[in-house]
Design a protein around this motif. Structure first.
Motif, PDB file in Angstrom:
ATOM      1  N   TYR A 306     -21.637  -4.275  46.441  1.00  0.00           N
ATOM      2  CA  TYR A 306     -22.745  -3.977  45.278  1.00  0.00           C
ATOM      3  C   TYR A 306     -22.809  -2.463  45.245  1.00  0.00           C
ATOM      4  O   TYR A 306     -22.837  -1.788  44.103  1.00  0.00           O
ATOM      5  CB  TYR A 306     -23.893  -4.566  45.815  1.00  0.00           C
ATOM      6  CG  TYR A 306     -24.981  -4.726  44.787  1.00  0.00           C
ATOM      7  CD1 TYR A 306     -25.233  -5.251  43.790  1.00  0.00           C
ATOM      8  CD2 TYR A 306     -26.319  -4.009  45.339  1.00  0.00           C
ATOM      9  CE1 TYR A 306     -26.353  -5.181  42.962  1.00  0.00           C
ATOM     10  CE2 TYR A 306     -27.277  -3.824  44.358  1.00  0.00           C
ATOM     11  CZ  TYR A 306     -27.199  -4.471  43.150  1.00  0.00           C
ATOM     12  OH  TYR A 306     -28.267  -4.612  42.396  1.00  0.00           O
ATOM     13  N   LEU A 307     -22.975  -1.862  46.315  1.00  0.00           N
ATOM     14  CA  LEU A 307     -23.238  -0.176  46.543  1.00  0.00           C
ATOM     15  C   LEU A 307     -22.066   0.594  45.855  1.00  0.00           C
ATOM     16  O   LEU A 307     -22.118   1.646  45.446  1.00  0.00           O
ATOM     17  CB  LEU A 307     -23.665   0.053  47.697  1.00  0.00           C
ATOM     18  CG  LEU A 307     -24.942  -0.227  48.310  1.00  0.00           C
ATOM     19  CD1 LEU A 307     -25.646  -0.058  49.704  1.00  0.00           C
ATOM     20  CD2 LEU A 307     -25.971  -0.115  47.161  1.00  0.00           C
ATOM     21  N   MET A 310     -21.826   0.153  42.409  1.00  0.00           N
ATOM     22  CA  MET A 310     -22.845   0.600  41.655  1.00  0.00           C
ATOM     23  C   MET A 310     -22.663   2.396  41.482  1.00  0.00           C
ATOM     24  O   MET A 310     -22.890   2.800  40.518  1.00  0.00           O
ATOM     25  CB  MET A 310     -24.466   0.319  42.150  1.00  0.00           C
ATOM     26  CG  MET A 310     -25.531   0.823  41.636  1.00  0.00           C
ATOM     27  SD  MET A 310     -25.795  -0.294  40.283  1.00  0.00           S
ATOM     28  CE  MET A 310     -26.868   0.940  39.473  1.00  0.00           C
ATOM     29  N   SER A 311     -22.510   2.882  42.633  1.00  0.00           N
ATOM     30  CA  SER A 311     -22.293   4.300  42.700  1.00  0.00           C
ATOM     31  C   SER A 311     -21.086   4.774  41.844  1.00  0.00           C
ATOM     32  O   SER A 311     -21.003   5.655  41.353  1.00  0.00           O
ATOM     33  CB  SER A 311     -22.075   4.751  44.220  1.00  0.00           C
ATOM     34  OG  SER A 311     -21.023   4.127  44.855  1.00  0.00           O
ATOM     35  N   HIS A 314     -21.212   5.228  38.186  1.00  0.00           N
ATOM     36  CA  HIS A 314     -21.732   6.375  37.683  1.00  0.00           C
ATOM     37  C   HIS A 314     -21.196   7.682  38.379  1.00  0.00           C
ATOM     38  O   HIS A 314     -21.931   8.509  38.723  1.00  0.00           O
ATOM     39  CB  HIS A 314     -23.213   6.417  37.913  1.00  0.00           C
ATOM     40  CG  HIS A 314     -23.929   5.230  37.464  1.00  0.00           C
ATOM     41  ND1 HIS A 314     -23.982   4.085  38.144  1.00  0.00           N
ATOM     42  CD2 HIS A 314     -24.615   4.858  36.216  1.00  0.00           C
ATOM     43  CE1 HIS A 314     -24.558   2.962  37.375  1.00  0.00           C
ATOM     44  NE2 HIS A 314     -24.891   3.534  35.965  1.00  0.00           N
ATOM     45  N   ARG A 316     -19.212  11.390  39.005  1.00  0.00           N
ATOM     46  CA  ARG A 316     -19.139  12.959  38.444  1.00  0.00           C
ATOM     47  C   ARG A 316     -17.458  13.128  38.675  1.00  0.00           C
ATOM     48  O   ARG A 316     -17.466  14.551  38.641  1.00  0.00           O
ATOM     49  CB  ARG A 316     -20.202  13.402  39.150  1.00  0.00           C
ATOM     50  CG  ARG A 316     -21.593  13.218  39.073  1.00  0.00           C
ATOM     51  CD  ARG A 316     -22.416  14.022  39.644  1.00  0.00           C
ATOM     52  NE  ARG A 316     -22.575  15.399  39.303  1.00  0.00           N
ATOM     53  CZ  ARG A 316     -23.536  15.691  38.166  1.00  0.00           C
ATOM     54  NH1 ARG A 316     -24.192  15.032  37.591  1.00  0.00           N
ATOM     55  NH2 ARG A 316     -23.208  17.064  38.130  1.00  0.00           N
TER      56      ARG A 316
ATOM     57  N   ALA B 219     -29.073  -0.166  42.055  1.00  0.00           N
ATOM     58  CA  ALA B 219     -29.490   0.704  43.238  1.00  0.00           C
ATOM     59  C   ALA B 219     -29.411   2.191  42.817  1.00  0.00           C
ATOM     60  O   ALA B 219     -28.588   2.591  41.834  1.00  0.00           O
ATOM     61  CB  ALA B 219     -28.289   0.387  44.390  1.00  0.00           C
ATOM     62  N   MET B 310     -28.638  10.474  34.882  1.00  0.00           N
ATOM     63  CA  MET B 310     -27.869   9.051  35.029  1.00  0.00           C
ATOM     64  C   MET B 310     -26.926   9.279  36.333  1.00  0.00           C
ATOM     65  O   MET B 310     -26.952   8.284  37.056  1.00  0.00           O
ATOM     66  CB  MET B 310     -27.226   8.792  33.784  1.00  0.00           C
ATOM     67  CG  MET B 310     -26.926   7.162  33.781  1.00  0.00           C
ATOM     68  SD  MET B 310     -28.395   6.179  33.777  1.00  0.00           S
ATOM     69  CE  MET B 310     -27.643   4.853  34.332  1.00  0.00           C
ATOM     70  N   SER B 311     -26.209  10.185  36.123  1.00  0.00           N
ATOM     71  CA  SER B 311     -24.981  10.333  37.093  1.00  0.00           C
ATOM     72  C   SER B 311     -25.595  10.798  38.573  1.00  0.00           C
ATOM     73  O   SER B 311     -25.079  10.082  39.640  1.00  0.00           O
ATOM     74  CB  SER B 311     -23.955  11.271  36.979  1.00  0.00           C
ATOM     75  OG  SER B 311     -24.278  12.632  36.710  1.00  0.00           O
ATOM     76  N   ARG B 312     -26.613  11.492  38.652  1.00  0.00           N
ATOM     77  CA  ARG B 312     -27.195  12.005  39.918  1.00  0.00           C
ATOM     78  C   ARG B 312     -28.094  10.942  40.484  1.00  0.00           C
ATOM     79  O   ARG B 312     -28.382  10.929  41.689  1.00  0.00           O
ATOM     80  CB  ARG B 312     -27.786  13.416  39.811  1.00  0.00           C
ATOM     81  CG  ARG B 312     -26.944  14.481  39.683  1.00  0.00           C
ATOM     82  CD  ARG B 312     -27.452  15.869  39.408  1.00  0.00           C
ATOM     83  NE  ARG B 312     -28.222  16.037  40.462  1.00  0.00           N
ATOM     84  CZ  ARG B 312     -28.997  17.391  40.433  1.00  0.00           C
ATOM     85  NH1 ARG B 312     -28.930  18.139  39.524  1.00  0.00           N
ATOM     86  NH2 ARG B 312     -29.540  17.747  41.570  1.00  0.00           N
ATOM     87  N   HIS B 314     -27.197   8.133  40.919  1.00  0.00           N
ATOM     88  CA  HIS B 314     -26.281   7.081  41.826  1.00  0.00           C
ATOM     89  C   HIS B 314     -25.084   7.963  42.432  1.00  0.00           C
ATOM     90  O   HIS B 314     -24.016   7.721  42.255  1.00  0.00           O
ATOM     91  CB  HIS B 314     -25.570   6.241  40.696  1.00  0.00           C
ATOM     92  CG  HIS B 314     -26.441   5.467  39.864  1.00  0.00           C
ATOM     93  ND1 HIS B 314     -26.946   5.912  38.752  1.00  0.00           N
ATOM     94  CD2 HIS B 314     -26.971   4.456  39.994  1.00  0.00           C
ATOM     95  CE1 HIS B 314     -27.624   5.096  38.248  1.00  0.00           C
ATOM     96  NE2 HIS B 314     -27.731   4.125  39.242  1.00  0.00           N
ATOM     97  N   ARG B 316     -22.871   9.891  45.296  1.00  0.00           N
ATOM     98  CA  ARG B 316     -22.040   9.434  46.465  1.00  0.00           C
ATOM     99  C   ARG B 316     -22.191  10.589  47.716  1.00  0.00           C
ATOM    100  O   ARG B 316     -21.172  10.710  48.719  1.00  0.00           O
ATOM    101  CB  ARG B 316     -20.701   9.163  46.110  1.00  0.00           C
ATOM    102  CG  ARG B 316     -20.375   7.776  45.499  1.00  0.00           C
ATOM    103  CD  ARG B 316     -19.133   7.554  44.916  1.00  0.00           C
ATOM    104  NE  ARG B 316     -18.433   7.032  45.940  1.00  0.00           N
ATOM    105  CZ  ARG B 316     -18.150   5.809  46.515  1.00  0.00           C
ATOM    106  NH1 ARG B 316     -18.868   4.982  45.885  1.00  0.00           N
ATOM    107  NH2 ARG B 316     -17.216   5.425  47.581  1.00  0.00           N
TER     108      ARG B 316
END
Lengths: 320, 320
Positions: A306-307, A310-311, A314, A316, B219, B310-312, B314, B316
């Motif tokens: 899931y995580l 999810m990450s 989105h 960068r 999340a 939006m990108s920030r 989520h 990493r």
């Protein structure tokens, strides 16, 4: 525990700058620009150098790589406006096209005659002063430039989803399954206006209906390397269109402009099966995964990754 | 164009590993581990070395920094299980607490007596074999470990939101505004079970009601550096609870366990004003921004920094 959708996501978010071994040149607007706007493979870099052969009209400045950073390609300072940069690039890529360079990406057959806007800061405001230049859609992948689109999911209250099959004549991903409506954002249009236009052209959904019922729900971003080996970092603005209750017979998407073979109303289970089977255009599967997460169909309890999903929905692009 | 919410997000997502100048040691489970699990500031690193003074019972292995990578701290190979690592860390941090080290983070007054689970892969499955160790909640920030929580927004059909004011006796962020229900995930519980528990304890919402109406919606993840200077990368599982239509008088959150001063039903405009005014606990403002994006209140057309936000939301953590 359901079967994880991480492998489905990974068919689309399939490139990681930090761990990739390919030799790439950073494309920046100026040598001291904060943001990377593209990543250029060696074959393209060589072609760019070779095409820059008029000492009166230099196009590029190149800063060689050193121990800590990649080589950086920037526009020559004389090209200091979106207009001048766009014109220089247009001449170059049309020259390549006509000379038969990169035929599997920019041949006349694949050429879209559609300009995309490239931004100095890919995640920044979509305003004039953030525009780096405009470039023919299909040429953007040669330079690894970030491109933008809109994707919409039209669904009924009992959680069925309108799924199109792409036309067999499409230049890319013919006969794959897609999101209800999707398309690139042409230069000069807002995201929402692009969506309204695509809804009309692709699915014969009336402007008034779409404007009233389509809802912005975020954006996804992912780094895709195509089968041809070119880098395609993409950002998609996401919309939901819940069909008004009791009007499921009234509002039905229908093929109009030939981009879509047919629309069918499908269950979640069917869509998930098709995703696992590789029947979806990869980024459309990813948009549907985002849909299922936002609507509580995929949860931390039924999706082990899931995580991670999810990450990575989105990302960068590893640019910072 | 509304006033951008990017500055509100930046009070929470306020640390970037790539550009930060602080000297930090990478915390990994093993020297060749793929994932970073934490980032250790020099004061803590020194304290760790000083507490590792029993040659019969070594706790740490340290690989010094070199030209391309930071120093890496890992557990001594003898500590090869979650249990043994947890016990070693417990002894260390309780020793620091009792000896008065890092008093603004782990004094007895701030100690929570609550264990958090630390994962070998922060975005990986929440399964036994991904568990690195357990650690007292408030000590996690000393090591920059990723921690996890649940945040829920309870709202009515006319888009009003239940907003609590945190109790004046709270150890952190007293009297700030919060999400309707929020809390850390204690070790051994799933995200959803934690939410159900917090809904009961903090807001007096019955288990049956929450299980039926709360919906997982994704999340968020962000990198927060606290005012005390410690790093707190956090992941929050997000839930919406739309109050069933016509039952707005029946289902009302009420303070129960003393964590909340009061609950009030507020408009979006009020919430946005309070966010701009710095009245929200920073990560709760961020969860509300995510809510407004998912529900079409913030769009690419009314928020200039839509994609940046939006990108920030989520991130990493810059770990890769």
């Amino acid at each position: 525990m359901v079967r994880s959708l991480l492998p489905v996501l990974e068919t689309c978010d399939n490139f990681r700058l930090a761990t990739d071994s390919e030799h790439l040149t950073e494309f920046r607007l100026t040598p001291d620009a904060k943001h990377i706007i593209g990543l250029i493979p060696d074959a393209v870099f060589t072609a760019l150098q070779e095409s820059d052969n008029d000492p009166e009209q230099p196009v590029w400045d190149i800063r060689p790589e050193n121990d800590t950073s990649r080589a950086t390609l920037t526009f020559h300072p004389r090209l200091d406006s979106a207009k001048s940069r766009s014109e220089a690039l247009k001449t170059i890529v049309e020259g390549w096209r006509d000379g038969g360079l990169f035929p599997n990406q920019i041949s006349l057959r694949l050429w879209r005659n559609e300009l995309y806007t490239i931004y100095a800061d890919a995640f920044g405001p979509r305003t004039e002063d953030n525009i780096a230049f405009y470039l023919e859609r299909t040429a953007c992948a040669l330079f690894g430039l970030v491109t933008y689109g809109v994707h919409m999911t039209m669904y009924t209250q009992d959680w069925k989803v309108w799924v199109p099959t792409r036309a067999k004549t499409k230049q890319t991903w013919a006969l794959y399954l897609d999101n209800t409506v999707a398309g690139g954002i042409p230069h000069g249009m807002t995201a929402f206006d692009s969506l309204v236009k695509e809804c009309s052209e692709e699915a014969n959904l009336k402007e008034e209906f779409v404007k009233k019922n389509a809802r912005a729900c975020g954006a996804v971003s992912y780094f895709f390397r195509s089968e041809k080996g070119f880098l395609q970092p993409e950002v998609q603005f996401i919309y939901d269109l819940p069909v008004p209750v009791g009007q499921e017979e009234t509002y039905i998407p229908r093929p109009l402009d030939g981009e879509v073979e047919s629309f069918t109303l499908e269950t979640f289970d069917y869509v998930i099966e098709m995703m696992h089977g590789g029947r979806f255009k990869p980024n459309c599967a990813l948009v549907f995964i985002d849909f299922m997460i936002r609507h509580g169909k995929i949860t931390a309890e039924n999706e082990p990754n899931y995580l991670e999903i999810m990450s990575r929905l989105h990302g960068r692009f590893g640019y910072e």
